[in-house]
Design an enzyme around this catalytic site. Structure first.
Site, PDB file in Angstrom:
ATOM      1  N   TYR A 157      -2.044   3.067  18.254  1.00  0.00           N
ATOM      2  CA  TYR A 157      -0.912   2.273  17.853  1.00  0.00           C
ATOM      3  C   TYR A 157       0.201   2.314  18.740  1.00  0.00           C
ATOM      4  O   TYR A 157       0.972   1.299  18.880  1.00  0.00           O
ATOM      5  CB  TYR A 157      -0.455   2.479  16.041  1.00  0.00           C
ATOM      6  N   HIS A 171       0.766   7.894   7.548  1.00  0.00           N
ATOM      7  CA  HIS A 171       1.948   7.202   7.186  1.00  0.00           C
ATOM      8  C   HIS A 171       3.323   7.149   8.110  1.00  0.00           C
ATOM      9  O   HIS A 171       3.674   6.229   8.646  1.00  0.00           O
ATOM     10  CB  HIS A 171       2.101   6.992   5.796  1.00  0.00           C
ATOM     11  N   LYS A 212       0.754   2.440   0.296  1.00  0.00           N
ATOM     12  CA  LYS A 212       1.170   3.570  -0.612  1.00  0.00           C
ATOM     13  C   LYS A 212       0.138   4.734  -0.474  1.00  0.00           C
ATOM     14  O   LYS A 212      -1.027   4.598   0.106  1.00  0.00           O
ATOM     15  CB  LYS A 212       0.958   3.166  -2.237  1.00  0.00           C
ATOM     16  N   ALA A 236      -6.589  -2.866   4.970  1.00  0.00           N
ATOM     17  CA  ALA A 236      -6.426  -3.770   6.102  1.00  0.00           C
ATOM     18  C   ALA A 236      -7.151  -5.017   6.126  1.00  0.00           C
ATOM     19  O   ALA A 236      -6.598  -6.079   6.063  1.00  0.00           O
ATOM     20  CB  ALA A 236      -6.537  -3.076   7.421  1.00  0.00           C
ATOM     21  N   CYS A 279      -7.593  -0.085  10.859  1.00  0.00           N
ATOM     22  CA  CYS A 279      -8.379  -1.425  10.497  1.00  0.00           C
ATOM     23  C   CYS A 279      -9.560  -1.229   9.434  1.00  0.00           C
ATOM     24  O   CYS A 279     -10.744  -1.651   9.390  1.00  0.00           O
ATOM     25  CB  CYS A 279      -9.089  -2.038  11.793  1.00  0.00           C
ATOM     26  N   ASP A 308      -2.869   9.129  -5.441  1.00  0.00           N
ATOM     27  CA  ASP A 308      -3.697   7.911  -4.905  1.00  0.00           C
ATOM     28  C   ASP A 308      -3.597   7.066  -5.931  1.00  0.00           C
ATOM     29  O   ASP A 308      -3.241   5.790  -5.348  1.00  0.00           O
ATOM     30  CB  ASP A 308      -5.335   8.401  -4.714  1.00  0.00           C
ATOM     31  N   ARG A 331      -7.184  -6.633   2.310  1.00  0.00           N
ATOM     32  CA  ARG A 331      -6.126  -7.106   1.687  1.00  0.00           C
ATOM     33  C   ARG A 331      -5.076  -7.407   2.609  1.00  0.00           C
ATOM     34  O   ARG A 331      -4.436  -8.778   2.272  1.00  0.00           O
ATOM     35  CB  ARG A 331      -5.508  -5.997   0.663  1.00  0.00           C
TER      36      ARG A 331
HETATM   37  N1  LIG Z   1      -2.670  -0.452  -2.526  1.00  0.00           N
HETATM   38  C1  LIG Z   1      -3.970   0.015  -2.799  1.00  0.00           C
HETATM   39  O1  LIG Z   1      -4.233  -0.424  -4.029  1.00  0.00           O
HETATM   40  C2  LIG Z   1      -4.708   0.695  -1.651  1.00  0.00           C
HETATM   41  C3  LIG Z   1      -6.036   0.526  -1.742  1.00  0.00           C
HETATM   42  C4  LIG Z   1      -6.792   1.347  -1.181  1.00  0.00           C
HETATM   43  C5  LIG Z   1      -5.998   1.934  -0.022  1.00  0.00           C
HETATM   44  N2  LIG Z   1      -4.724   2.080   0.108  1.00  0.00           N
HETATM   45  C6  LIG Z   1      -4.018   2.948   1.063  1.00  0.00           C
HETATM   46  O2  LIG Z   1      -4.387   2.349   2.372  1.00  0.00           O
HETATM   47  C7  LIG Z   1      -4.364   3.386   3.382  1.00  0.00           C
HETATM   48  C8  LIG Z   1      -5.764   3.216   4.165  1.00  0.00           C
HETATM   49  O3  LIG Z   1      -6.779   3.508   3.205  1.00  0.00           O
HETATM   50  P1  LIG Z   1      -8.286   2.739   3.350  1.00  0.00           P
HETATM   51  O4  LIG Z   1      -8.832   2.609   2.086  1.00  0.00           O
HETATM   52  O5  LIG Z   1      -7.990   1.447   4.046  1.00  0.00           O
HETATM   53  O6  LIG Z   1      -8.913   3.706   4.386  1.00  0.00           O
HETATM   54  P2  LIG Z   1     -10.146   3.689   5.573  1.00  0.00           P
HETATM   55  O7  LIG Z   1     -10.384   4.852   5.749  1.00  0.00           O
HETATM   56  O8  LIG Z   1     -10.860   2.398   4.955  1.00  0.00           O
HETATM   57  O9  LIG Z   1      -9.107   2.720   6.544  1.00  0.00           O
HETATM   58  C9  LIG Z   1      -8.257   3.771   7.499  1.00  0.00           C
HETATM   59  C10 LIG Z   1      -8.352   3.276   8.874  1.00  0.00           C
HETATM   60  O10 LIG Z   1      -7.286   3.967   9.748  1.00  0.00           O
HETATM   61  C11 LIG Z   1      -7.924   4.390  10.860  1.00  0.00           C
HETATM   62  N3  LIG Z   1      -7.046   5.721  11.398  1.00  0.00           N
HETATM   63  C12 LIG Z   1      -7.116   6.721  11.083  1.00  0.00           C
HETATM   64  N4  LIG Z   1      -5.956   7.357  11.656  1.00  0.00           N
HETATM   65  C13 LIG Z   1      -5.451   6.508  12.551  1.00  0.00           C
HETATM   66  C14 LIG Z   1      -4.365   6.582  13.379  1.00  0.00           C
HETATM   67  N5  LIG Z   1      -3.588   7.696  13.682  1.00  0.00           N
HETATM   68  N6  LIG Z   1      -4.142   5.284  14.081  1.00  0.00           N
HETATM   69  C15 LIG Z   1      -4.695   4.201  14.013  1.00  0.00           C
HETATM   70  N7  LIG Z   1      -5.689   4.195  12.999  1.00  0.00           N
HETATM   71  C16 LIG Z   1      -5.914   5.310  12.417  1.00  0.00           C
HETATM   72  C17 LIG Z   1      -9.214   4.900  10.633  1.00  0.00           C
HETATM   73  O11 LIG Z   1     -10.080   4.839  11.580  1.00  0.00           O
HETATM   74  C18 LIG Z   1      -9.726   3.741   9.541  1.00  0.00           C
HETATM   75  O12 LIG Z   1     -10.261   2.721  10.239  1.00  0.00           O
HETATM   76  C19 LIG Z   1      -4.250   4.604   2.328  1.00  0.00           C
HETATM   77  O13 LIG Z   1      -2.937   5.282   2.626  1.00  0.00           O
HETATM   78  C20 LIG Z   1      -4.564   4.333   1.151  1.00  0.00           C
HETATM   79  O14 LIG Z   1      -3.677   5.237   0.115  1.00  0.00           O
HETATM   80  C21 LIG Z   1      -4.194   1.519  -0.854  1.00  0.00           C
END
Ligand SMILES: NC(=O)c1ccc[n+]([C@@H]2O[C@H](COP(=O)([O-])OP(=O)(O)OC[C@H]3O[C@@H](n4cnc5c(N)ncnc54)[C@H](O)[C@@H]3O)[C@@H](O)[C@H]2O)c1
Length: 386
Positions: free
Chosen positions: A60, A81, A99, A16, A12, A181, A19
């Site tokens: 999860y 992932h 990704k 999440a 979250c 990334d 987007r």
């Molecule tokens: N498509 C894009 O342009 C884009 C942009 C940003 C991030 N991302 C991807 O999204 C993913 C998350 O990035 P983010 O920026 O949201 O990170 P974030 O750190 O803001 O959020 C990740 C969340 O996952 C939770 N988490 C960690 N391990 C977990 C688990 N085992 N079970 C449940 N929850 C768990 C964390 O507590 C956190 O709240 C990454 O893989 C990143 O590469 C993609």
């Protein structure tokens, strides 16, 4: 399917809440986010409160066991992932995974195999390919306007853009730096527009010259003392069909723009730059540059386009009209990324094994539904190339 697609979101954080969840809201009434999970339970609860989501969980596994879900978005750090996506597919859910696909080829292969044996859809969140520019150019390419695309250049470069708020410096969590990334976005976009040719050889170099010393941060302050991944990566990819691609990506580099992203394609009938879209051709004895006035409608927000296609795919059970990144494409990306890192480490070009889920499945003895997947699976072959 009469009811809205019942969607759960794992993780979250930023992607999440900014987007995926808003994009699914745009898909109502075809879809509804009904559950969220985060290891930080408070974050899951707050997310559920903010978006009016009925259920929240601190794991999860609990969400997958308890909520009656059809599909899941995987929005956790890269290193989680594979486990999250595989657990969701084994629970019978279709998966839209952020990704990069994973942090290693072995993980991406396990994910692809699980999708195959569980009969679920696994797709990856490469939203650049859903942009108006990419979808418009795709139509020109499909119409033969570029001819045979034999060369591409792609870059995603930042001058001082090390994201200070995330542990990007931690190799274990991310699997690398800008290459895994942000480089993966332009790599995917170029490959998508080229028809995802099979890579044959990669040659890469990584640099760490700025991220590990104190300096100006345009994306927040980062911890330069623990910064352990590359701050720049460059690479060349050759493909079985003879095409080639040059890639450059950085979190930090001494360049003029603070940020620049581009995908350029060269074909025997025409070429194109994507951002902004321009097409270059020779017509009737004239060298012609074409700039579109309007672009492919319906793709204004690539995240919404991505979510909408995922929802339709899950609801209809058909992937026919989808532009979403497939397990094979995820595997190609992961193999190129891992190959480039390996090439940078070994000072050698790296020859790639063919990308085939079928082969992976066979290599594992044709595992059946529900069977445990072997953790170690074939990785790209290493070879010095003269
Ligand atoms: N498509 C894009 O342009 C884009 C942009 C940003 C991030 N991302 C991807 O999204 C993913 C998350 O990035 P983010 O920026 O949201 O990170 P974030 O750190 O803001 O959020 C990740 C969340 O996952 C939770 N988490 C960690 N391990 C977990 C688990 N085992 N079970 C449940 N929850 C768990 C964390 O507590 C956190 O709240 C990454 O893989 C990143 O590469 C993609």
């Amino acid at each position: 399917m009469d009811r809205p697609l019942q969607v759960g979101v794992i993780g979250c954080g930023e992607i999440a809440s900014k987007r995926h969840i808003p994009a699914y809201a745009e898909c109502a009434p075809r879809a509804q986010v009904v559950a969220v999970a985060d290891v930080r339970r408070d974050r899951a609860e707050q997310c559920a409160r903010v978006f009016g989501i009925p259920r929240s969980y601190g794991s999860y596994a609990d969400m997958l066991a308890d909520a009656d879900l059809d599909a899941v978005s995987v929005c956790v750090p890269n290193c989680h992932h594979a486990d999250a996506a595989i657990a969701a597919m084994r629970a019978g859910c279709h998966v839209l995974c952020e990704k990069p696909p994973a942090t290693s080829v072995a993980e991406a292969e396990r994910m692809a195999v699980t999708a195959r044996v569980t009969g679920t859809f696994l797709r990856f969140g490469f939203q650049y390919r859903h942009s108006a520019e990419a979808q418009t150019l795709k139509r020109f390419i499909d119409g033969g306007e570029l001819g045979d695309i034999y060369a591409a250049r792609a870059h995603a470069l930042r001058r001082r853009g090390i994201p200070g708020w995330i542990a990007f410096a931690e190799q274990a969590g991310q699997g690398g730096g800008p290459l895994i990334d942000i480089g993966v976005h332009v790599l995917d976009t170029a490959l998508y527009l080229m028809g995802y040719p099979e890579p044959s050889v990669v040659l890469g170099a990584t640099h760490l010259r700025i991220g590990n010393r104190d300096g100006v941060g345009l994306w927040g302050e980062w911890d330069w003392q623990t910064y352990a991944v590359e701050d720049m990566a460059v690479g060349v990819v050759r493909f079985v069909n003879g095409a080639s691609l040059m890639l450059e990506t950085s979190f930090a580099a001494n360049i003029e723009p603070t940020e620049t992203t581009q995908v350029s394609l060269m074909g025997n009938h025409g070429g194109a730059d994507l951002f902004p879209l321009r097409i270059y051709q020779e017509r009737h004895g004239t060298l012609l540059d074409t700039t579109p006035v309007s672009q492919q409608p319906g793709s204004a927000d690539p995240y919404v386009a991505q979510a909408s296609q995922f929802v339709d795919m899950c609801r209809t059970g058909s992937a026919d009209d989808s532009a979403l990144a497939t397990p094979r494409e995820g595997l190609v990306i992961q193999r190129v990324v891992e190959g480039l890192y390996r090439s940078a480490q070994t000072d050698c070009a790296v020859a790639m094994a063919p990308t085939s889920e079928e082969e992976t499945l066979n290599a594992q003895g044709g595992a059946g539904p529900g069977e445990e997947m072997a953790a170690g699976v074939p990785s790209p072959r290493l070879a010095g190339v003269a």
